[in-house]
Every structure is written in C-alpha cells, then in structure tokens.
Motif scaffolding. Structure first.
Motif, mmCIF file in Angstrom:
data_model
loop_
_atom_site.group_PDB
_atom_site.id
_atom_site.type_symbol
_atom_site.label_atom_id
_atom_site.label_comp_id
_atom_site.label_asym_id
_atom_site.label_seq_id
_atom_site.Cartn_x
_atom_site.Cartn_y
_atom_site.Cartn_z
ATOM 1 N N PHE A 109 0.812 -1.226 0.000
ATOM 2 C CA PHE A 109 0.000 0.000 0.000
ATOM 3 C C PHE A 109 0.838 1.267 0.000
ATOM 4 C CE2 PHE A 109 0.363 -1.374 4.490
ATOM 5 C CZ PHE A 109 0.977 -0.263 5.041
ATOM 6 N N GLY A 110 2.136 1.154 0.299
ATOM 7 C CA GLY A 110 2.992 2.333 0.381
ATOM 8 C C GLY A 110 4.217 2.039 1.217
ATOM 9 N N SER A 111 4.264 2.558 2.451
ATOM 10 C CA SER A 111 5.391 2.279 3.342
ATOM 11 C C SER A 111 4.935 2.308 4.789
ATOM 12 C CB SER A 111 6.531 3.277 3.120
ATOM 13 O OG SER A 111 6.090 4.602 3.331
ATOM 14 N N LEU A 112 5.776 1.710 5.664
ATOM 15 C CA LEU A 112 5.381 1.507 7.059
ATOM 16 C C LEU A 112 6.609 1.617 7.949
ATOM 17 C CD1 LEU A 112 3.126 -1.361 8.383
ATOM 18 C CD2 LEU A 112 5.404 -1.048 9.329
ATOM 19 N N LEU A 113 6.486 2.389 9.029
ATOM 20 C CA LEU A 113 7.558 2.554 10.007
ATOM 21 C C LEU A 113 7.121 1.936 11.327
ATOM 22 C CD1 LEU A 113 10.296 3.892 10.841
ATOM 23 C CD2 LEU A 113 8.933 5.871 11.578
ATOM 24 N N GLU A 114 7.901 0.975 11.820
ATOM 25 C CA GLU A 114 7.640 0.380 13.132
ATOM 26 C C GLU A 114 8.161 1.340 14.203
ATOM 27 O OE1 GLU A 114 6.017 -2.302 13.780
ATOM 28 O OE2 GLU A 114 6.046 -3.526 11.960
ATOM 29 N N MET A 115 7.274 1.761 15.135
ATOM 30 C CA MET A 115 7.681 2.712 16.170
ATOM 31 C C MET A 115 7.751 2.073 17.556
ATOM 32 S SD MET A 115 6.039 6.350 14.957
ATOM 33 C CE MET A 115 4.308 6.004 15.332
ATOM 34 N N TYR A 116 6.937 1.024 17.796
ATOM 35 C CA TYR A 116 6.947 0.373 19.113
ATOM 36 C C TYR A 116 6.303 -0.999 19.000
ATOM 37 C CZ TYR A 116 5.694 -0.772 23.924
ATOM 38 O OH TYR A 116 5.554 -1.408 25.124
ATOM 39 N N HIS A 117 6.828 -1.960 19.774
ATOM 40 C CA HIS A 117 6.221 -3.286 19.829
ATOM 41 C C HIS A 117 6.453 -3.880 21.206
ATOM 42 C CE1 HIS A 117 6.101 -7.766 18.473
ATOM 43 N NE2 HIS A 117 4.905 -7.358 18.870
ATOM 44 N N ASN A 118 5.382 -4.339 21.856
ATOM 45 C CA ASN A 118 5.457 -5.025 23.142
ATOM 46 C C ASN A 118 5.153 -6.496 22.894
ATOM 47 O OD1 ASN A 118 4.694 -6.190 25.717
ATOM 48 N ND2 ASN A 118 4.562 -4.092 26.512
ATOM 49 N N LYS A 119 6.164 -7.345 23.030
ATOM 50 C CA LYS A 119 5.994 -8.759 22.722
ATOM 51 C C LYS A 119 5.119 -9.484 23.739
ATOM 52 C CE LYS A 119 10.497 -9.033 20.421
ATOM 53 N NZ LYS A 119 11.860 -9.645 20.460
ATOM 54 N N VAL A 120 4.959 -8.907 24.927
ATOM 55 C CA VAL A 120 4.157 -9.552 25.975
ATOM 56 C C VAL A 120 2.671 -9.300 25.760
ATOM 57 C CG1 VAL A 120 3.701 -9.714 28.451
ATOM 58 C CG2 VAL A 120 6.054 -9.422 27.625
ATOM 59 N N THR A 121 2.282 -8.037 25.586
ATOM 60 C CA THR A 121 0.863 -7.703 25.401
ATOM 61 C C THR A 121 0.409 -7.860 23.956
ATOM 62 O OG1 THR A 121 1.307 -5.362 24.967
ATOM 63 C CG2 THR A 121 1.020 -6.016 27.274
ATOM 64 N N GLY A 122 1.349 -7.766 23.007
ATOM 65 C CA GLY A 122 1.006 -7.796 21.590
ATOM 66 C C GLY A 122 0.797 -6.425 20.985
ATOM 67 N N GLU A 123 0.899 -5.367 21.802
ATOM 68 C CA GLU A 123 0.700 -4.002 21.296
ATOM 69 C C GLU A 123 1.781 -3.645 20.281
ATOM 70 O OE1 GLU A 123 0.974 0.618 22.895
ATOM 71 O OE2 GLU A 123 1.136 -1.050 24.310
ATOM 72 N N ARG A 124 1.345 -3.025 19.187
ATOM 73 C CA ARG A 124 2.274 -2.588 18.150
ATOM 74 C C ARG A 124 1.822 -1.216 17.648
ATOM 75 N NH1 ARG A 124 5.772 -5.433 14.722
ATOM 76 N NH2 ARG A 124 4.959 -7.407 15.504
ATOM 77 N N VAL A 125 2.775 -0.302 17.462
ATOM 78 C CA VAL A 125 2.476 1.048 16.977
ATOM 79 C C VAL A 125 3.294 1.300 15.710
ATOM 80 C CG1 VAL A 125 2.466 3.513 17.503
ATOM 81 C CG2 VAL A 125 2.017 1.859 19.322
ATOM 82 N N GLN A 126 2.610 1.756 14.669
ATOM 83 C CA GLN A 126 3.241 1.983 13.378
ATOM 84 C C GLN A 126 2.788 3.319 12.792
ATOM 85 O OE1 GLN A 126 1.282 -1.439 11.728
ATOM 86 N NE2 GLN A 126 3.122 -2.708 11.793
ATOM 87 N N MET A 127 3.616 3.878 11.928
ATOM 88 C CA MET A 127 3.201 4.996 11.089
ATOM 89 C C MET A 127 3.138 4.473 9.665
ATOM 90 S SD MET A 127 2.145 8.099 10.887
ATOM 91 C CE MET A 127 2.472 8.611 12.579
ATOM 92 N N CYS A 128 2.016 4.690 9.008
ATOM 93 C CA CYS A 128 1.796 4.148 7.666
ATOM 94 C C CYS A 128 1.577 5.279 6.670
ATOM 95 C CB CYS A 128 0.562 3.235 7.653
ATOM 96 S SG CYS A 128 0.625 1.877 8.838
ATOM 97 N N TRP A 129 2.233 5.165 5.519
ATOM 98 C CA TRP A 129 2.014 6.085 4.397
ATOM 99 C C TRP A 129 1.322 5.288 3.298
ATOM 100 C CZ3 TRP A 129 6.242 6.179 7.560
ATOM 101 C CH2 TRP A 129 6.601 7.399 8.120
ATOM 102 N N ILE A 130 0.079 5.652 2.985
ATOM 103 C CA ILE A 130 -0.745 4.885 2.054
ATOM 104 C C ILE A 130 -0.908 5.699 0.765
ATOM 105 C CG2 ILE A 130 -2.897 3.596 1.784
ATOM 106 C CD1 ILE A 130 -3.258 3.858 4.842
ATOM 107 N N GLN A 131 -0.635 5.061 -0.359
ATOM 108 C CA GLN A 131 -0.731 5.734 -1.651
ATOM 109 C C GLN A 131 -2.178 6.113 -1.970
ATOM 110 O OE1 GLN A 131 1.880 6.632 -3.628
ATOM 111 N NE2 GLN A 131 3.194 5.891 -1.966
ATOM 112 N N PRO A 132 -2.383 7.158 -2.802
ATOM 113 C CA PRO A 132 -3.747 7.573 -3.164
ATOM 114 C C PRO A 132 -4.581 6.412 -3.696
ATOM 115 C CG PRO A 132 -2.163 9.204 -3.911
ATOM 116 C CD PRO A 132 -1.360 8.052 -3.393
ATOM 117 N N ASN A 133 -5.765 6.286 -3.117
ATOM 118 C CA ASN A 133 -6.760 5.284 -3.513
ATOM 119 C C ASN A 133 -6.324 3.832 -3.284
ATOM 120 O OD1 ASN A 133 -8.665 7.266 -4.567
ATOM 121 N ND2 ASN A 133 -7.205 7.536 -6.237
ATOM 122 N N ALA A 134 -5.209 3.620 -2.600
ATOM 123 C CA ALA A 134 -4.734 2.259 -2.347
ATOM 124 C C ALA A 134 -5.541 1.614 -1.229
ATOM 125 C CB ALA A 134 -3.255 2.270 -1.979
ATOM 126 N N MET A 135 -5.824 0.322 -1.349
ATOM 127 C CA MET A 135 -6.477 -0.424 -0.287
ATOM 128 C C MET A 135 -5.510 -0.583 0.884
ATOM 129 S SD MET A 135 -9.454 -0.911 -1.557
ATOM 130 C CE MET A 135 -10.116 -1.966 -0.260
#
Length: 247
Positions: A142-168
């Motif tokens: 869909f574009g690009s993705l930056l991993e900013m945080y991940h907690n392996k115990v709880t499963g929480e994950r935080v990302q910044m996503c850049w999605i191309q125009p009209n992309a699913m």
C-alpha cells in the motif's frame, strides 16, 4: 463519563474543531475520542494547548503516549516538534508547556502495561517525519510503514503508515487483534464515509469481514498512526490502571 467505551464494536469520529471542551487547566482544550472516567480517565483525546499555556507537573500512573500534530510540545526533557511520537512510561513525570506557536497533540492515557525488562523505563521518542525515519520505513503493497513500538508480551504494536492515493489498506496479520487508526494527513475511506485529517477509527478484535475489508486511502493518500494488539482481552487485562465507572 463514558465515550466510545465498548471496545467490542466499531467506533469512528470525524474531527470537529468547534467541539473542543475546556479542561481544568487554563488554555488547554480537549476533543474526546474515547474515554472511561472523569478527570482520572483511560482516554484517547486530541488536546490543544493555546499559545504560552502550560499543564501542571503530573505523574503518568498508567503511562502516556502521544503524537505532536501542530506546534512544539515542550517539557523539562526537551522540545518535540510536529511529527514526533512520544511514549512516557508508567511512573514518569513532567511539566509540559508551549510557547508562541501553541501545540496540538493526539494523546492516549492510562493504557499501558508495566514495562518489560527488554524495553525498560526510559521514554521513547520517534521523529517519524525525519528523513532518517522515512529511510527506515519498509516498502509495502500500500505504500510504506515505520515500526515505532512493539510489546511482545501484550502484543501491542504502533506503526506509522504512508498509504498511496486510492490504495487499499489490507487486513493483515496484526488486524485481527483489534486496530486503531488516526489520520495524521490525507484521508481514509470506508464505503461512503471519508475520515479526513485527524479522523479516528477503532476496529474491535476479529473484524475480519465487513467494512474493514474495504478500507482505503482517499484521492490524496493518507498518513496514518496505527495501533494494533491493544484491544484484546489479554492486553486490556494487563493495563496497570483500571478505572471504575464512577471515576
């Protein structure tokens, strides 16, 4: 107070700058997205600091994470311009203020588990708009993705996503555990609804069918904060602070 407090159903909010609510601190206004509790609350909020305003020193008894949306957020640890992601761990304290440019943040409170030994108790700062961060982002369908945080115990994950125009925006392996999306720039479309800048969507765990499958970027693309894994029963049960309805 309860706002979008049922994590087992979809919630979506269009940002409306006319619906800010004054906080107890002068010059600090809030646009509430979800909330359980009154002043002590498990909350997701857009907070606007008027120029030259401040907030008293406080302790993050359940942690705090935020995105700087406009202006510069300052505390005794540094200056954080628009485009910065910050995680202040459980037990941290600060006294934030802003100067002439004012500041607006998207902030989540009382939603953290105790830190793991691996991540420690230091704050996390990510300037996701920097050239280095964009170079670190991985290319996706869909574009690009930056991993900013991940907690392996709880499963929480935080990302910044850049999605191309009209992309699913595909339903990937993280989405079944619940998903929260905040539109930093551009827009997201889901059927006939378009969530523009600072719009917010929350999908419950197991949203493998229905509207989530047709989520896509608008005609100008989208930059989206994405948080997954934090809405499972396990993750919620591990949050340090539990808020009773009367609070």
């Amino acid at each position: 107070m309860k706002i979008n407090a049922n994590f087992r159903v979809f919630a979506g909010v269009q940002f409306d700058p006319t619906k800010y609510i004054s906080s107890p601190s002068y010059g600090v206004d809030r646009f509430m997205l979800d909330r359980i509790g009154n002043e002590k609350a498990r909350a997701t909020t857009i907070v606007k600091y008027q120029p030259n305003s401040n907030f008293p020193q406080h302790e993050h008894i359940g942690g705090e994470e935020f995105l700087v949306l406009e202006g510069t957020f300052k505390d005794q640890y540094g200056s954080f311009p628009a485009g910065t992601y910050v995680r202040n761990p459980i037990g941290s304290k600060h006294s934030p203020w802003v100067e002439d440019d004012g500041c607006t943040i998207f902030v989540k409170l009382l939603q953290m588990a105790e830190p793991t030994d691996e991540e420690g108790t230091d704050p996390l700062y990510v300037n996701f708009q920097s050239d280095d961060s964009k170079k670190d982002a991985s290319t996706t369908e869909f574009g690009s993705l930056l991993e900013m945080y991940h907690n392996k115990v709880t499963g929480e994950r935080v990302q910044m996503c850049w999605i191309q125009p009209n992309a699913m925006f595909p339903f990937d392996d993280c989405a079944p555990n619940g998903e929260e999306l905040f539109v930093y720039e551009g827009s997201l479309e889901i059927k006939d609804e378009e969530y523009e800048k600072w719009g917010w969507l929350r999908f419950p765990p197991g949203s493998a069918s229905g509207d989530r499958q047709v989520l896509k970027a608008g005609s100008k693309g989208a930059q989206v904060y994405r948080k997954t894994g934090h809405l499972t029963e396990k993750a919620i049960s591990m949050e340090k602070i539990k808020i009773a309805e009367e609070e």
